[in-house]
Design a protein around this motif. Structure first.
Motif, PDB file in Angstrom:
ATOM      1  N   HIS A  78       0.856  -1.183   0.000  1.00  0.00           N
ATOM      2  CA  HIS A  78       0.000   0.000   0.000  1.00  0.00           C
ATOM      3  C   HIS A  78       0.893   1.235   0.000  1.00  0.00           C
ATOM      4  O   HIS A  78       1.286   1.737   1.062  1.00  0.00           O
ATOM      5  N   SER A  79       1.201   1.748  -1.153  1.00  0.00           N
ATOM      6  CA  SER A  79       2.196   2.815  -1.297  1.00  0.00           C
ATOM      7  C   SER A  79       1.756   4.120  -0.639  1.00  0.00           C
ATOM      8  O   SER A  79       2.554   4.773   0.049  1.00  0.00           O
ATOM      9  N   GLU A  80       0.521   4.515  -0.835  1.00  0.00           N
ATOM     10  CA  GLU A  80       0.055   5.783  -0.258  1.00  0.00           C
ATOM     11  C   GLU A  80       0.032   5.712   1.262  1.00  0.00           C
ATOM     12  O   GLU A  80       0.402   6.679   1.947  1.00  0.00           O
ATOM     13  N   PHE A  81      -0.392   4.605   1.810  1.00  0.00           N
ATOM     14  CA  PHE A  81      -0.404   4.419   3.261  1.00  0.00           C
ATOM     15  C   PHE A  81       1.015   4.508   3.809  1.00  0.00           C
ATOM     16  O   PHE A  81       1.267   5.186   4.812  1.00  0.00           O
ATOM     17  N   VAL A  82       1.956   3.819   3.142  1.00  0.00           N
ATOM     18  CA  VAL A  82       3.347   3.831   3.590  1.00  0.00           C
ATOM     19  C   VAL A  82       3.912   5.251   3.533  1.00  0.00           C
ATOM     20  O   VAL A  82       4.590   5.713   4.461  1.00  0.00           O
ATOM     21  N   LYS A  83       3.643   5.952   2.455  1.00  0.00           N
ATOM     22  CA  LYS A  83       4.165   7.312   2.284  1.00  0.00           C
ATOM     23  C   LYS A  83       3.677   8.239   3.391  1.00  0.00           C
ATOM     24  O   LYS A  83       4.470   8.986   4.005  1.00  0.00           O
ATOM     25  N   GLN A  84       2.375   8.202   3.670  1.00  0.00           N
ATOM     26  CA  GLN A  84       1.812   9.082   4.693  1.00  0.00           C
ATOM     27  C   GLN A  84       2.304   8.708   6.086  1.00  0.00           C
ATOM     28  O   GLN A  84       2.579   9.592   6.914  1.00  0.00           O
ATOM     29  N   LEU A  85       2.442   7.406   6.332  1.00  0.00           N
ATOM     30  CA  LEU A  85       2.875   6.973   7.659  1.00  0.00           C
ATOM     31  C   LEU A  85       4.341   7.322   7.907  1.00  0.00           C
ATOM     32  O   LEU A  85       4.704   7.748   9.022  1.00  0.00           O
ATOM     33  N   VAL A  86       5.190   7.148   6.897  1.00  0.00           N
ATOM     34  CA  VAL A  86       6.608   7.467   7.043  1.00  0.00           C
ATOM     35  C   VAL A  86       6.805   8.944   7.342  1.00  0.00           C
ATOM     36  O   VAL A  86       7.702   9.333   8.109  1.00  0.00           O
ATOM     37  N   MET A  87       5.990   9.792   6.779  1.00  0.00           N
ATOM     38  CA  MET A  87       6.093  11.234   7.031  1.00  0.00           C
ATOM     39  C   MET A  87       5.857  11.566   8.505  1.00  0.00           C
ATOM     40  O   MET A  87       6.354  12.583   9.008  1.00  0.00           O
ATOM     41  N   ARG A  88       5.117  10.725   9.220  1.00  0.00           N
ATOM     42  CA  ARG A  88       4.790  10.992  10.623  1.00  0.00           C
ATOM     43  C   ARG A  88       5.761  10.326  11.592  1.00  0.00           C
ATOM     44  O   ARG A  88       5.677  10.563  12.793  1.00  0.00           O
ATOM     45  N   LEU A  89       6.663   9.462  11.086  1.00  0.00           N
ATOM     46  CA  LEU A  89       7.576   8.729  11.953  1.00  0.00           C
ATOM     47  C   LEU A  89       8.936   9.406  12.028  1.00  0.00           C
ATOM     48  O   LEU A  89       9.350  10.134  11.112  1.00  0.00           O
ATOM     49  N   ASN A  90       9.640   9.138  13.118  1.00  0.00           N
ATOM     50  CA  ASN A  90      11.025   9.578  13.264  1.00  0.00           C
ATOM     51  C   ASN A  90      11.954   8.576  12.579  1.00  0.00           C
ATOM     52  O   ASN A  90      11.592   7.408  12.419  1.00  0.00           O
ATOM     53  N   PRO A  91      13.172   8.976  12.178  1.00  0.00           N
ATOM     54  CA  PRO A  91      14.092   8.030  11.524  1.00  0.00           C
ATOM     55  C   PRO A  91      14.363   6.789  12.347  1.00  0.00           C
ATOM     56  O   PRO A  91      14.435   5.681  11.815  1.00  0.00           O
ATOM     57  N   GLU A  92      14.501   6.951  13.686  1.00  0.00           N
ATOM     58  CA  GLU A  92      14.783   5.771  14.513  1.00  0.00           C
ATOM     59  C   GLU A  92      13.585   4.828  14.596  1.00  0.00           C
ATOM     60  O   GLU A  92      13.754   3.619  14.858  1.00  0.00           O
TER      61      GLU A  92
ATOM     62  N   LYS B 205      11.938   3.538  -1.493  1.00  0.00           N
ATOM     63  CA  LYS B 205      12.519   4.867  -1.665  1.00  0.00           C
ATOM     64  C   LYS B 205      12.059   5.820  -0.562  1.00  0.00           C
ATOM     65  O   LYS B 205      12.853   6.588  -0.003  1.00  0.00           O
ATOM     66  N   VAL B 206      10.775   5.776  -0.250  1.00  0.00           N
ATOM     67  CA  VAL B 206      10.245   6.647   0.796  1.00  0.00           C
ATOM     68  C   VAL B 206      10.941   6.383   2.126  1.00  0.00           C
ATOM     69  O   VAL B 206      11.312   7.319   2.857  1.00  0.00           O
ATOM     70  N   MET B 207      11.153   5.113   2.433  1.00  0.00           N
ATOM     71  CA  MET B 207      11.779   4.761   3.712  1.00  0.00           C
ATOM     72  C   MET B 207      13.258   5.119   3.725  1.00  0.00           C
ATOM     73  O   MET B 207      13.773   5.617   4.737  1.00  0.00           O
ATOM     74  N   ILE B 208      13.957   4.883   2.637  1.00  0.00           N
ATOM     75  CA  ILE B 208      15.401   5.110   2.619  1.00  0.00           C
ATOM     76  C   ILE B 208      15.724   6.596   2.663  1.00  0.00           C
ATOM     77  O   ILE B 208      16.771   7.017   3.170  1.00  0.00           O
ATOM     78  N   ILE B 209      14.839   7.421   2.129  1.00  0.00           N
ATOM     79  CA  ILE B 209      15.019   8.876   2.224  1.00  0.00           C
ATOM     80  C   ILE B 209      14.927   9.326   3.678  1.00  0.00           C
ATOM     81  O   ILE B 209      15.657  10.221   4.118  1.00  0.00           O
TER      82      ILE B 209
ATOM     83  N   LEU C 117      18.816   2.067   6.729  1.00  0.00           N
ATOM     84  CA  LEU C 117      17.952   0.899   6.559  1.00  0.00           C
ATOM     85  C   LEU C 117      18.529  -0.114   5.576  1.00  0.00           C
ATOM     86  O   LEU C 117      18.274  -1.310   5.693  1.00  0.00           O
ATOM     87  N   SER C 118      19.313   0.333   4.615  1.00  0.00           N
ATOM     88  CA  SER C 118      19.831  -0.581   3.592  1.00  0.00           C
ATOM     89  C   SER C 118      20.882  -1.536   4.129  1.00  0.00           C
ATOM     90  O   SER C 118      21.202  -2.539   3.479  1.00  0.00           O
ATOM     91  N   THR C 119      21.422  -1.259   5.312  1.00  0.00           N
ATOM     92  CA  THR C 119      22.466  -2.130   5.878  1.00  0.00           C
ATOM     93  C   THR C 119      21.997  -2.876   7.121  1.00  0.00           C
ATOM     94  O   THR C 119      22.781  -3.616   7.716  1.00  0.00           O
ATOM     95  N   ILE C 120      20.748  -2.689   7.524  1.00  0.00           N
ATOM     96  CA  ILE C 120      20.231  -3.414   8.693  1.00  0.00           C
ATOM     97  C   ILE C 120      19.819  -4.810   8.251  1.00  0.00           C
ATOM     98  O   ILE C 120      18.960  -4.987   7.389  1.00  0.00           O
ATOM     99  N   ARG C 121      20.426  -5.820   8.833  1.00  0.00           N
ATOM    100  CA  ARG C 121      20.197  -7.206   8.430  1.00  0.00           C
ATOM    101  C   ARG C 121      18.961  -7.783   9.100  1.00  0.00           C
ATOM    102  O   ARG C 121      18.574  -7.370  10.191  1.00  0.00           O
ATOM    103  N   ALA C 122      18.378  -8.783   8.432  1.00  0.00           N
ATOM    104  CA  ALA C 122      17.179  -9.437   8.951  1.00  0.00           C
ATOM    105  C   ALA C 122      17.580 -10.533   9.937  1.00  0.00           C
ATOM    106  O   ALA C 122      18.756 -10.686  10.300  1.00  0.00           O
ATOM    107  N   TYR C 123      16.596 -11.309  10.347  1.00  0.00           N
ATOM    108  CA  TYR C 123      16.819 -12.351  11.355  1.00  0.00           C
ATOM    109  C   TYR C 123      17.864 -13.373  10.924  1.00  0.00           C
ATOM    110  O   TYR C 123      18.575 -13.954  11.732  1.00  0.00           O
TER     111      TYR C 123
END
Length: 594
Positions: free
Chosen positions: A70-84, A110-114, A119-125
């Motif tokens: 859900h691209s629009e949901f992700v975009k709007q939510l990321v705008m309200r979150l802090n980087p951490e 792209k929205v998240m990495i901006i 985030l591009s170097t944080i490894r998964a489980y």
């Protein structure tokens, strides 16, 4: 009311468990549906709800929205979150960015990495970097984007190997070239199974070549190719696709780096038998590139003391054999080599996959051992041969292959004995006995069935010629229709007799390896004559309706529907037509050469 107010002000005070409040449930449902307006009403009260765990697996709202694409949901939510906040993980150790990468939606990534470049170097489980996840899943656009935001120098050497392998396996050669240019040591990297990167790339290049779909005409011309090249075939050579061109470029650069490792070159080439694997799979492009710069590698032998030419002949790889034979000064020497069982090139051309289905005492192996042996030993016949529609065509193709090799090799090889005291001709007869019997049976059974049909057509058309519908007196248009009826009926009867004669000659023919192609030619001619007789009978049938009903609608409908059986007859046997015609052309070309 006070309890609800406390829940709004302190959404994270749930002891680390998933949130169960009504507001969390609304956000969870909204994130699943991509309904930003519903989620916005809650987040306007307290944005910290976006950081709460709202599933049993510890997912936040951003995890769910990213997984749902859900691209629009992700975009709007990321705008309200802090980087951490973007670095929060669920119980599986995955950030929301990992979910965006796995989903393949570049806009969400792209929205998240901006918002947070880390985030591009944080490894998964599983300690896997996001770009590696995207490469394994084949998300080409995502990998291209992550290449620009992932610091390559932070990847350890093993991660670089796995990343390059994943991009090659998923045909991402632009990205693979990018990674290889950044670390040229990857050319000598070892993969699982002690395989090299070069070996993997050579196999992929061959797969790209063979998987490309061809037209019907190209398939026909390709099926007539043996060890010769004709102007007709050269005019239909396929142009390389952009993907295969990029794969070849990567292969060339990797081979250049590979060959520069002079102190390790022999140790890397011989244990893996890269050239022998390429010859077995028919990868002539790879061999052409390698042998052009290193022709001495033609002398490399495998554990059975077989050269590249021996392996290519054994596995019926026509293009590879032609390539090696065109290298002047080497073919005449290599053809004299024998393997550890004293088999020369012609002995190998005489073998089939049944060679490995017997024990040392020539007894058939039990089913259990046969299954195990099939896993351990590679089958000899290539897929192009196994795809032939009948055993008769397979046997004819094997005869053609053996005769082609006889014409190319020195006459002295024809009488040489191996460790079993057999000449190539004797070995061929022994190896192909079961295939010959099966092919002879298939031809005879087909001839019997078709001869019955041809006999019925001849009987019906013979009697119909003397009973013209509507009487024998017709004038004007009726006379023309009568002529059409008479001619088509006569054609049907004559060609049905021609097919009967051909099928009868097949039944009384003595089948040998030298005249097996004669039976196939007669079968093809009989089927063609039978098709013509069926068409003539249906034309006569249609003309009879026009004679009876004159200009009514009925004969028009009958004329339309009468074409269906003829079309089906030719369509359902299309593969057989092409394969039989190809076989005839191969034998005709060999006759002209002789």
């Amino acid at each position: 009311m006070a309890e609800n107010q406390r829940d709004i002000e302190n959404p994270g005070d749930d002891g680390g468990n998933e949130a169960q409040g009504p507001y969390h449930q609304i956000i969870c449902k909204a994130a699943k549906r991509g309904d930003w307006e519903s989620a916005k009403q809650i987040l306007d009260i307290n944005v910290k709800y976006a950081c709460d765990r709202i599933t049993k697996g510890g997912d936040r709202a951003l995890h769910i929205a990213a997984a749902g694409k859900h691209s629009e949901f992700v975009k709007q939510l990321v705008m309200r979150l802090n980087p951490e906040d973007m670095e929060l993980k669920n119980d599986r150790g995955c950030t929301a960015f990992c979910y965006a990468v796995v989903s393949g939606v570049v806009a969400n990534a792209k929205v998240m990495i901006i918002k947070n470049r880390n985030l591009s170097t944080i490894r998964a489980y599983d300690d896997m970097i996001p770009i590696h996840q995207a490469a394994l899943l084949g998300h080409k656009e995502m990998v291209s984007f992550l290449c620009t935001v992932t610091p390559f120098q932070e990847l350890i050497y093993q991660e670089r190997i796995e990343l390059l392998e994943a991009t090659i396996r998923n045909d991402m050669y632009d990205e693979a070239l990018n990674f290889f240019h950044k670390d040229r040591r990857l050319a000598s990297a070892r993969l699982k199974g002690n395989r090299s990167m070069l070996n993997l790339l050579a196999r992929k290049l061959q797969a790209l070549t063979t998987e490309k779909q061809e037209g019907v005409w190209r398939k026909f011309v390709g099926s007539t190719s043996a060890l010769f090249s004709t102007p007709l075939q050269n005019s239909t050579q396929e142009q390389s696709s952009p993907t295969s061109c990029k794969a070849r470029k990567l292969l060339e650069e990797m081979w250049e780096e590979y060959s520069n490792l002079t102190e390790k070159f022999a140790h890397l080439i011989r244990p893996q038998q890269i050239l022998h694997c390429a010859a077995k799979e028919g990868n002539d492009q790879f061999l052409d590139m390698i042998l052009h710069t290193n022709p001495d590698l033609l002398w490399e032998l495998n554990e059975k003391r077989q050269s590249i030419l021996h392996v290519a002949v054994l596995h019926r790889q026509e293009k590879v054999v032609r390539l090696i034979c065109n290298i002047h000064g080497y073919k005449d020497f290599i053809t004299l080599l024998e393997d550890k069982d004293r088999n020369n090139v012609l002995h190998l051309a005489a073998m089939t996959q049944t060679t490995f289905c017997r024990d040392n005492n020539e007894n058939p192996l039990p089913d259990e051992q046969l299954t195990q042996r099939a896993k351990e030993q590679e089958k000899i016949m290539p897929q192009s041969l196994l795809r032939l529609s009948t055993a008769a065509l397979q046997f004819d193709r094997e005869i053609s292959w053996f005769k082609d090799m006889e014409n190319m090799m020195p006459p002295s090889l024809c009488d040489m004995l191996n460790d079993d005291d057999r000449t190539p001709k004797q070995l061929f007869s022994k190896e192909h006995m079961s295939l010959k019997i099966e092919g002879e049976k298939s031809i005879r059974d087909t001839a019997k069935s078709c001869m019955l049909v041809a006999t019925l057509i001849a009987t019906v058309t013979f009697s119909a010629i003397f009973t013209v519908p509507g009487g024998n007196h017709h004038e004007g248009a009726g006379a023309k229709k009568k002529t059409v009826f008479t001619v088509s009926d006569a054609v049907a009867m004559i060609y049905s007799m021609v097919s009967i004669v051909n099928f009868l000659s097949i039944l009384i023919l003595r089948y040998t390896e030298d005249n097996f192609h004669v039976a196939l030619k007669r079968l093809f001619m009989g089927l063609a004559a039978l098709g013509v007789s069926i068409a003539g009978m249906l034309v006569a049938f249609t003309a009879a309706f026009f004679l009876v009903y004159n200009k009514a609608l009925v004969p028009i409908l009958i004329a339309v529907f009468s074409g269906v059986p003829v079309a089906l007859f030719w369509f359902l046997n299309t593969k057989l037509w092409f394969e039989s015609t190809a076989s005839m052309f191969r034998n005709l070309y060999r006759f002209i050469q002789q």
